[in-house]
Design an enzyme around this catalytic site. Structure first.
Site, PDB file in Angstrom:
ATOM      1  N   CYS A   1       0.555 -15.103  -6.622  1.00 30.59           N
ATOM      2  CA  CYS A   1       0.312 -13.702  -6.985  1.00 30.59           C
ATOM      3  C   CYS A   1       0.821 -12.792  -5.874  1.00 30.59           C
ATOM      4  O   CYS A   1       0.449 -12.966  -4.701  1.00 30.59           O
ATOM      5  CB  CYS A   1      -1.189 -13.468  -7.196  1.00 30.59           C
ATOM      6  SG  CYS A   1      -1.590 -11.722  -7.489  1.00 30.59           S
TER       7      CYS A   1
ATOM      8  N   ARG B   1      14.566 -22.038 -15.398  1.00 30.11           N
ATOM      9  CA  ARG B   1      14.932 -23.120 -14.467  1.00 30.11           C
ATOM     10  C   ARG B   1      13.847 -24.192 -14.448  1.00 30.11           C
ATOM     11  O   ARG B   1      14.143 -25.389 -14.396  1.00 30.11           O
ATOM     12  CB  ARG B   1      15.172 -22.566 -13.062  1.00 30.11           C
ATOM     13  CG  ARG B   1      16.543 -21.968 -12.908  1.00 30.11           C
ATOM     14  CD  ARG B   1      16.932 -21.755 -11.467  1.00 30.11           C
ATOM     15  NE  ARG B   1      16.911 -22.991 -10.676  1.00 30.11           N
ATOM     16  CZ  ARG B   1      16.908 -22.977  -9.338  1.00 30.11           C
ATOM     17  NH1 ARG B   1      16.879 -21.819  -8.683  1.00 30.11           N
ATOM     18  NH2 ARG B   1      16.883 -24.099  -8.666  1.00 30.11           N
TER      19      ARG B   1
ATOM     20  N   HIS C   1      12.206 -24.938   0.944  1.00 29.52           N
ATOM     21  CA  HIS C   1      12.406 -23.790   0.052  1.00 29.52           C
ATOM     22  C   HIS C   1      11.283 -23.648  -0.958  1.00 29.52           C
ATOM     23  O   HIS C   1      11.439 -22.935  -1.957  1.00 29.52           O
ATOM     24  CB  HIS C   1      13.766 -23.922  -0.675  1.00 29.52           C
ATOM     25  CG  HIS C   1      14.926 -23.824   0.263  1.00 29.52           C
ATOM     26  ND1 HIS C   1      16.179 -24.283  -0.049  1.00 29.52           N
ATOM     27  CD2 HIS C   1      15.016 -23.356   1.532  1.00 29.52           C
ATOM     28  CE1 HIS C   1      17.003 -24.070   0.974  1.00 29.52           C
ATOM     29  NE2 HIS C   1      16.322 -23.507   1.950  1.00 29.52           N
TER      30      HIS C   1
HETATM   31  N1  APR Z   1      24.204 -37.913  -5.312  1.00 29.84           N
HETATM   32  C1  APR Z   1      24.336 -37.347  -4.080  1.00 29.84           C
HETATM   33  N2  APR Z   1      24.917 -36.138  -3.868  1.00 29.84           N
HETATM   34  C2  APR Z   1      25.389 -35.492  -4.958  1.00 29.84           C
HETATM   35  C3  APR Z   1      25.295 -36.014  -6.274  1.00 29.84           C
HETATM   36  C4  APR Z   1      24.671 -37.282  -6.412  1.00 29.84           C
HETATM   37  N3  APR Z   1      24.544 -37.870  -7.616  1.00 29.84           N
HETATM   38  N4  APR Z   1      25.872 -35.113  -7.131  1.00 29.84           N
HETATM   39  C5  APR Z   1      26.292 -34.068  -6.374  1.00 29.84           C
HETATM   40  N5  APR Z   1      26.019 -34.300  -5.078  1.00 29.84           N
HETATM   41  C6  APR Z   1      26.295 -33.447  -3.916  1.00 29.84           C
HETATM   42  C7  APR Z   1      27.439 -32.487  -4.059  1.00 29.84           C
HETATM   43  O1  APR Z   1      28.670 -33.129  -3.740  1.00 29.84           O
HETATM   44  C8  APR Z   1      27.071 -31.428  -3.013  1.00 29.84           C
HETATM   45  O2  APR Z   1      27.547 -31.800  -1.727  1.00 29.84           O
HETATM   46  O3  APR Z   1      25.154 -32.641  -3.719  1.00 29.84           O
HETATM   47  C9  APR Z   1      25.541 -31.464  -3.009  1.00 29.84           C
HETATM   48  C10 APR Z   1      24.918 -30.274  -3.710  1.00 29.84           C
HETATM   49  O4  APR Z   1      25.239 -29.112  -2.974  1.00 29.84           O
HETATM   50  P1  APR Z   1      24.663 -27.703  -3.468  1.00 29.84           P
HETATM   51  O5  APR Z   1      24.874 -27.575  -4.928  1.00 29.84           O
HETATM   52  O6  APR Z   1      25.203 -26.665  -2.541  1.00 29.84           O
HETATM   53  O7  APR Z   1      23.090 -27.831  -3.260  1.00 29.84           O
HETATM   54  P2  APR Z   1      22.287 -27.703  -1.892  1.00 29.84           P
HETATM   55  O8  APR Z   1      23.103 -28.201  -0.736  1.00 29.84           O
HETATM   56  O9  APR Z   1      20.964 -28.341  -2.104  1.00 29.84           O
HETATM   57  O10 APR Z   1      22.092 -26.110  -1.753  1.00 29.84           O
HETATM   58  C11 APR Z   1      21.275 -25.682  -0.666  1.00 29.84           C
HETATM   59  O11 APR Z   1      21.389 -23.420  -1.504  1.00 29.84           O
HETATM   60  O12 APR Z   1      21.436 -22.131  -3.394  1.00 29.84           O
HETATM   61  C12 APR Z   1      20.633 -22.538  -2.346  1.00 29.84           C
HETATM   62  O13 APR Z   1      18.288 -22.670  -2.308  1.00 29.84           O
HETATM   63  C13 APR Z   1      19.429 -23.279  -2.847  1.00 29.84           C
HETATM   64  O14 APR Z   1      18.344 -25.206  -1.851  1.00 29.84           O
HETATM   65  C14 APR Z   1      19.596 -24.683  -2.271  1.00 29.84           C
HETATM   66  C15 APR Z   1      20.516 -24.457  -1.089  1.00 29.84           C
END
Ligand code: APR
Length: 257
Positions: free
Chosen positions: A133, A72, A125
């Site tokens: 460690c 990652r 996070h």
């Molecule tokens: N600009 C703005 N938003 C966007 C874009 C973009 N270009 N592309 C995608 N998105 C939006 C999606 O529509 C979605 O609502 O970003 C969001 C991403 O959501 P997730 O994939 O769920 O990510 P996140 O909300 O950060 O997840 C929260 O979950 O898995 C855990 O620890 C991990 O920090 C993460 C937490």
């Protein structure tokens, strides 16, 4: 998203003294880093978070989990901050210059807000750029970790793991307190690029809504919080945020000064 809504948000932000900016993986999407819950392309569509991103998985199989986080990292290593990251940093500079402030609270572990110029970023996070460690708690930058073997180990022989919050772990107390201060002191709350489904992080959006401060969501798609927002700007943050600053006349300020 029409300009009317954009202009309304721009004037909100222009008049605000303190702004809390809460971000998720979406703010880094235009830097080429995949999000988590996008159907088909999201990380969790292709990998089982409980097998790779859970504290029990790290205890059970540290080799696989540290190898996956090293992979990652390799996806983030070449990523550059996008126009959305830069716009957030510019907004922070602008507000600070006028005696106000912008608190950036992120769920992201990619370090791109800092790379884009934002300061004092609150990493709920943690960060994949720091590895810790398990034996001594000592921290080091990822560049100082020897990945010739997995799991990587410290000089003390302890397993080195990314300094991030895995599922099943508590969020860092200091970050939680800083995030709460940010949300409780803001005049305007921006949530950018998060699906708002992971707690306690998503609880900050609810905290802002319950305070009744103007709240703005920037996301191409609707989220469970969209209907509670004062404004929703449906578009990618790399496009929306620079346009917001333009509507604030930030570019003109730069020219005038
Ligand atoms: N600009 C703005 N938003 C966007 C874009 C973009 N270009 N592309 C995608 N998105 C939006 C999606 O529509 C979605 O609502 O970003 C969001 C991403 O959501 P997730 O994939 O769920 O990510 P996140 O909300 O950060 O997840 C929260 O979950 O898995 C855990 O620890 C991990 O920090 C993460 C937490």
């Amino acid at each position: 998203m029409d300009d009317t809504e954009l202009r309304a948000v721009a004037s909100l932000i222009r008049d605000a003294n303190r702004i809390a900016v809460f971000t998720g993986a979406g703010v880094s999407a235009e830097s080429g880093i995949e999000t988590f819950r996008q159907p088909q392309t999201g990380l969790w569509a292709r990998y089982d978070p409980m097998e790779l991103a859970h504290v029990d998985a790290l205890a059970r199989d540290p080799e696989t989990v540290t190898r996956w986080y090293h992979w990652r990292f390799s996806k983030c290593a070449d990523a550059k901050p996008n126009a959305g990251h830069h716009a957030i940093a510019e907004l922070q500079r602008l507000k600070r210059a006028r005696g106000g402030g912008v608190d950036v609270v992120t769920q992201n572990i990619d370090g791109l807000h800092q790379a884009g110029g934002a300061e004092d970023v609150i990493e709920l996070h943690g960060s994949i750029l720091r590895w810790r460690c398990q034996k001594t708690g000592s921290m080091r930058a990822i560049e100082e970790v020897d990945f010739s073997a997995f799991p990587p180990r410290s000089e003390a022989g302890g397993i080195l793991r990314p300094d991030i919050v895995l599922f099943g772990e508590m969020l860092p107390e200091a970050a939680l307190e800083a995030a709460e201060r940010a949300v409780l002191s803001c005049d305007v709350f921006l949530t950018i690029g998060t699906s708002a489904v992971v707690y306690p992080a998503a609880g900050y959006i609810e905290m802002a809504i319950s305070r009744g401060v103007p709240s703005v969501e920037v996301d191409p798609d609707a989220t469970p919080m969209s209907t509670h927002m004062t404004h929703t700007l449906a578009g990618p943050s790399g496009d929306v945020l620079p346009r917001l600053l333009e509507h604030m006349g930030v570019g003109d300020d730069t020219e005038r000064s």
